[in-house]
Design a protein around this motif. Structure first.
Motif, mmCIF file in Angstrom:
data_model
loop_
_atom_site.group_PDB
_atom_site.id
_atom_site.type_symbol
_atom_site.label_atom_id
_atom_site.label_comp_id
_atom_site.label_asym_id
_atom_site.label_seq_id
_atom_site.Cartn_x
_atom_site.Cartn_y
_atom_site.Cartn_z
ATOM 1 N N ARG A 23 0.834 -1.220 0.000
ATOM 2 C CA ARG A 23 0.000 0.000 0.000
ATOM 3 C C ARG A 23 0.864 1.263 0.000
ATOM 4 N N SER A 24 2.113 1.103 0.372
ATOM 5 C CA SER A 24 3.024 2.252 0.336
ATOM 6 C C SER A 24 3.684 2.366 -1.033
ATOM 7 N N GLY A 25 3.198 1.574 -1.976
ATOM 8 C CA GLY A 25 3.695 1.672 -3.349
ATOM 9 C C GLY A 25 4.977 0.889 -3.591
ATOM 10 N N LYS A 26 5.312 -0.030 -2.695
ATOM 11 C CA LYS A 26 6.574 -0.772 -2.840
ATOM 12 C C LYS A 26 6.340 -2.126 -3.525
ATOM 13 N N ARG A 27 7.438 -2.651 -4.098
ATOM 14 C CA ARG A 27 7.378 -3.994 -4.688
ATOM 15 C C ARG A 27 7.606 -5.002 -3.571
ATOM 16 N N VAL A 28 6.631 -5.866 -3.354
ATOM 17 C CA VAL A 28 6.673 -6.748 -2.191
ATOM 18 C C VAL A 28 6.487 -8.212 -2.594
ATOM 19 N N ALA A 29 7.267 -9.082 -1.954
ATOM 20 C CA ALA A 29 7.085 -10.533 -2.135
ATOM 21 C C ALA A 29 6.822 -11.155 -0.771
ATOM 22 N N ILE A 30 5.990 -12.189 -0.751
ATOM 23 C CA ILE A 30 5.758 -12.929 0.500
ATOM 24 C C ILE A 30 6.006 -14.412 0.221
ATOM 25 N N ILE A 31 6.632 -15.088 1.176
ATOM 26 C CA ILE A 31 7.002 -16.502 0.983
ATOM 27 C C ILE A 31 6.412 -17.308 2.131
ATOM 28 N N ASP A 32 5.822 -18.451 1.817
ATOM 29 C CA ASP A 32 5.384 -19.342 2.891
ATOM 30 C C ASP A 32 5.642 -20.782 2.490
ATOM 31 N N ASP A 33 6.057 -21.586 3.476
ATOM 32 C CA ASP A 33 6.364 -22.986 3.164
ATOM 33 C C ASP A 33 5.133 -23.890 3.280
ATOM 34 N N HIS A 34 3.991 -23.322 3.672
ATOM 35 C CA HIS A 34 2.755 -24.097 3.738
ATOM 36 C C HIS A 34 2.039 -23.950 2.399
ATOM 37 N N PRO A 35 1.359 -25.022 1.937
ATOM 38 C CA PRO A 35 0.700 -24.895 0.627
ATOM 39 C C PRO A 35 -0.409 -23.843 0.588
ATOM 40 N N MET A 36 -0.986 -23.517 1.756
ATOM 41 C CA MET A 36 -2.028 -22.477 1.773
ATOM 42 C C MET A 36 -1.545 -21.287 2.590
ATOM 43 N N LEU A 37 -1.981 -20.104 2.220
ATOM 44 C CA LEU A 37 -1.552 -18.906 2.946
ATOM 45 C C LEU A 37 -2.335 -18.757 4.260
ATOM 46 N N GLY A 38 -1.802 -17.959 5.146
ATOM 47 C CA GLY A 38 -2.533 -17.675 6.397
ATOM 48 C C GLY A 38 -1.734 -17.981 7.644
ATOM 49 N N GLY A 39 -0.689 -18.797 7.507
ATOM 50 C CA GLY A 39 0.185 -19.075 8.650
ATOM 51 C C GLY A 39 -0.421 -20.014 9.666
ATOM 52 N N GLY A 40 0.330 -20.212 10.744
ATOM 53 C CA GLY A 40 -0.133 -21.069 11.840
ATOM 54 C C GLY A 40 -1.441 -20.540 12.395
ATOM 55 N N CYS A 41 -1.605 -19.239 12.395
ATOM 56 C CA CYS A 41 -2.822 -18.609 12.919
ATOM 57 C C CYS A 41 -4.059 -19.204 12.257
ATOM 58 N N LEU A 42 -3.985 -19.373 10.934
ATOM 59 C CA LEU A 42 -5.163 -19.838 10.209
ATOM 60 C C LEU A 42 -5.257 -21.361 10.140
ATOM 61 N N HIS A 43 -4.121 -22.036 10.123
ATOM 62 C CA HIS A 43 -4.192 -23.475 9.866
ATOM 63 C C HIS A 43 -4.136 -24.348 11.113
ATOM 64 N N TRP A 44 -3.489 -23.874 12.195
ATOM 65 C CA TRP A 44 -3.459 -24.735 13.387
ATOM 66 C C TRP A 44 -3.494 -23.936 14.700
ATOM 67 N N GLY A 45 -3.743 -22.629 14.627
ATOM 68 C CA GLY A 45 -3.734 -21.824 15.860
ATOM 69 C C GLY A 45 -5.060 -21.156 16.131
ATOM 70 N N THR A 46 -5.051 -19.826 16.033
ATOM 71 C CA THR A 46 -6.210 -19.022 16.423
ATOM 72 C C THR A 46 -7.520 -19.452 15.754
ATOM 73 N N MET A 47 -7.524 -19.450 14.440
ATOM 74 C CA MET A 47 -8.802 -19.625 13.741
ATOM 75 C C MET A 47 -9.404 -21.022 13.909
#
Ligand SMILES: Cc1cc2nc3c(=O)[nH]c(=O)nc-3n(C[C@H](O)[C@H](O)[C@H](O)COP(=O)(O)OP(=O)(O)OC[C@H]3O[C@@H](n4cnc5c(N)ncnc54)[C@H](O)[C@@H]3O)c2cc1C
Length: 474
Positions: A23-47
Motif C-alpha cells: 500500500r506504500s507503493g513498494k514492490r513486495v514478495a511474500i514466501i510461505d512454506d505451507h501450501p495455503m496462505l494464512g500461517g499457523g494462525c489460520l491453519h493450526w492456531g487461532t482460527m
C-alpha cells in the motif's frame, strides 16, 4: 527478482507487513512454506481453535448441551449422556480455514504482492533462497521481514505422537470427542482447550506445575473461571508435573504419571507447555542474528534485528505472541522501513493493548490488574463491578456468571484497567480500551447513554458502583 520488501511467513504478522509495504507503493514478495496462505494462525492456531470453540459453545446451548437448560447448577454438573460428534464440531473450522485462506490470497494479490511457496533461507542480508518441490529460486530485497511464527514444544517425558499425546497443532485431528483428557499446562492455550472439551462433555484434568492457572490474569476473574470449570466437573491439579506418559496396550488410552505420585488415566493427553520460534536453518546466525535458547529473535523498538534492514515480527520474537499484536508489529515494521507518515511517526507498538482468552466463558482485559495496583503504593484504588445478571442483556443471554470490573484511581478517576469474564468479553473490552486510550475517566461512563439492552451497559453500572464508593469515603 529485486523487491523493496521480502516477507517470510504469511501469518498475521507477515500479511500485515506485506500489505502495508504494497500500500506504500513498494514492490513486495511474500514466501510461505505451507501450501495455503494464512500461517499457523489460520491453519493450526487461532482460527481453528476459535471456530471449534464456537461450535462447542453453540452445541452446549442446544438441548443436548449442558448450557442449554437455563444454565442452572444442576445442568452444568449433570453428566452428559452423549458427546457431540467431532466431525460435526469441525465443519465450521474446515469452512473457515478454507474461506479465510482464499481471502488472504485475494487481499495480497489485490495489492500486487507476489506470492511464493517454499522454504526461505537467507543467503545474505538482502538475498533469499526459496526451495520448493518445483526447484530453487533466488530473490533479493532492500528490506526483509522475518515472520516465521512459532511451534509447540514438549519435553522428553511427554513425547507428542499426534494420536494419544497431542499438542495444539494436532488436537483437532481427533476423530472423536474423548471421554477423558489430561491437559498439561494451564496457560492460555491449555485453559482454552480444557474449557472447550469440558463444555463438550469430556472429563478434563488440567495439570500445571505452578500454584495457579493463568498467572497474568486478574485473580478475581480467574476465580470466577475456576469456579465455572469445577462446576463443569473439570479437575484442576496444581503444583504437579508429568514425569511419564504410559501408553496402554492396543492404543487404549494413557496413564499420566505425576511427580506427586498420582497417576491419571485418560483417553488422550494435550501438551500445552510452551512454544519455540521457527528460526532453524534459515541462515540467520551467519548474519549475526542469533536466536535465543527458545529460538526467539531479539529486536529493537521498531522490530529491527541487529541487521537493521532485517525486521522480525510476530511469534518469532516471543511475548505477547498474539495474532492481534503480531498484525500490528508487521504493519509497524513496514511503516518504519519505508518511513510511512502516519501523522505521528510513532513506528512503535502502543503500550495499551487488550488480551482475549477464549475459554468458555471468555475473558478479556486491558491495563493493570487489581493485584498489580494493590502492590503499587502510589495507587489509591477503587473498583467498580457489574454482574451481567444485573443488566437486561445479561438476563436475556442467560449469562449469570458474567462480571465486568473497572479499576479506577480514586483521586483522578482515571481508568487503570478493565477486566471482563462472560459473553462477548473480547468485544466489550474495546470500549474500556478506547476510553483509556483517549484519556477518558469514570465520568465518561456515567454521562453516556448506552444502547439498551446491551452487555455494554455493564460499564455504566460498574462506574456507578465505583462512584458510590468514592462518594461514601470523601
Ligand atoms: C491454539 C492456539 C490458539 C491461539 N489463539 C489465539 C487467539 O485467540 N487470539 C490471538 O490473538 N492469538 C492466538 N494465538 C496466537 C496466534 O496464532 C499467533 O500469535 C499468530 O499466529 C502469530 O502470527 P505470525 O504471523 O507470527 O506466525 P504464524 O501465524 O505462525 O505464521 C508463520 C508462517 O511462516 C511459515 N514459515 C516458517 N518458517 C518459514 C520459512 N523458513 N520459509 C517460509 N515460510 C516459513 C509457517 O509455515 C507459517 O505459515 C493462538 C495460538 C495457538 C497455537
Amino acid at each position: 527478482m529485486l523487491y523493496d520488501l521480502i516477507v517470510i511467513g504469511s501469518g498475521p504478522a507477515g500479511q500485515k507487513a506485506a500489505l502495508q509495504g504494497a500500500r506504500s507503493g513498494k514492490r513486495v514478495a511474500i514466501i510461505d512454506d505451507h501450501p495455503m496462505l494464512g500461517g499457523g494462525c489460520l491453519h493450526w492456531g487461532t482460527m481453528p481453535s476459535k471456530s471449534f470453540r464456537e461450535s462447542v459453545y453453540r452445541w452446549s446451548l442446544s438441548s443436548r448441551g449442558s448450557l442449554g437448560r437455563d444454565t442452572d447448577d444442576a445442568a452444568l454438573t449433570e453428566k452428559k449422556a452423549t458427546l457431540p460428534e467431532m466431525k460435526r464440531l469441525l465443519q465450521r473450522k474446515n469452512r473457515v480455514v478454507e474461506k479465510d485462506s482464499q481471502v488472504v490470497r485475494e487481499n495480497l494479490e489485490k495489492c500486487g504482492v507476489r506470492i511464493y511457496h517454499g522454504r526461505a533461507t537467507l543467503q545474505t542480508a538482502h538475498d533469499v533462497e526459496i526451495r520448493s518441490e518445483s526447484g530453487t529460486k533466488k530473490i533479493s530485497g532492500a528490506y526483509i521481514v522475518v515472520a516465521t511464527g512459532a511451534r509447540p514444544v514438549s519435553g522428553p517425558q511427554v513425547p507428542v505422537d499426534g494420536k494419544l499425546v497431542l499438542d495444539s497443532d494436532s488436537i483437532l485431528s481427533l476423530k472423536k470427542v474423548p471421554k477423558t483428557m489430561v491437559v498439561l499446562g494451564a496457560g492460555i492455550i491449555g485453559c482454552e482447550y480444557a474449557s472447550m472439551f469440558s463444555t463438550a462433555g469430556t472429563k478434563v484434568f488440567l495439570v500445571d506445575r505452578r500454584h495457579e492457572i493463568l498467572a497474568s490474569v486478574d485473580r478475581e476473574i480467574v476465580d470466577q473461571l475456576q469456579g465455572r470449570f469445577e462446576q463443569q466437573d473439570m479437575e484442576i491439579v496444581l503444583e504437579a508435573e508429568a514425569t511419564k506418559i504410559e501408553k496402554q496396550p492396543g492404543g487404549k488410552g494413557v496413564v499420566v504419571h505425576l511427580n506427586t505420585g498420582r497417576q491419571i488415566k485418560a483417553e488422550v493427553v494435550l501438551v500445552a507447555q510452551g512454544r519455540r520460534g521457527n528460526t532453524e536453518n534459515m541462515g540467520l546466525e551467519a548474519l549475526g542474528i542469533s536466536p535465543d535458547e527458545r529460538g526467539l529473535l531479539k529486536v529493537d523498538e521498531h522490530f529491527r534485528t541487529v541487521q537493521t534492514n532485517i525486521y522480525a515480527v510476530g511469534d518469532v520474537i516471543g511475548s505477547p505472541a498474539l495474532a492481534s499484536t503480531s498484525m500490528e508489529q508487521g504493519r509497524i515494521a513496514a511503516c518504519h522501513a519505508f518511513r510511512v507518515e502516519d501523522g505521528r511517526e510513532m513506528y512503535r507498538m502502543p503500550e495499551l493493548y487488550p488480551y482475549g482468552i477464549y475459554t468458555i466463558p471468555e475473558i478479556s482485559m486491558v491495563g493493570r490488574t487489581e493485584e498489580d495496583c494493590r502492590a503499587d503504593r502510589t495507587v489509591d484504588l477503587v473498583i467498580g463491578r457489574a454482574h451481567y445478571r444485573d443488566v437486561g442483556r445479561g438476563q436475556i443471554v442467560g449469562d449469570r456468571w458474567g462480571l465486568l470490573k473497572i479499576l479506577f484511581d480514586r483521586k483522578t478517576h482515571k481508568i487503570l484497567g478493565v477486566h471482563i469474564i462472560g459473553d462477548s468479553a473480547a468485544d466489550l473490552i474495546h470500549i474500556g480500551q478506547a476510553v483509556m486510550q483517549l484519556g477518558g475517566d469514570l465520568y465518561y461512563f456515567i454521562n453516556s447513554v448506552f444502547n439498551y439492552p446491551t452487555l455494554a451497559e455493564a460499564y455504566k453500572l460498574a462506574a456507578m458502583d465505583a462512584l458510590n464508593q468514592i462518594r461514601k469515603t470523601s
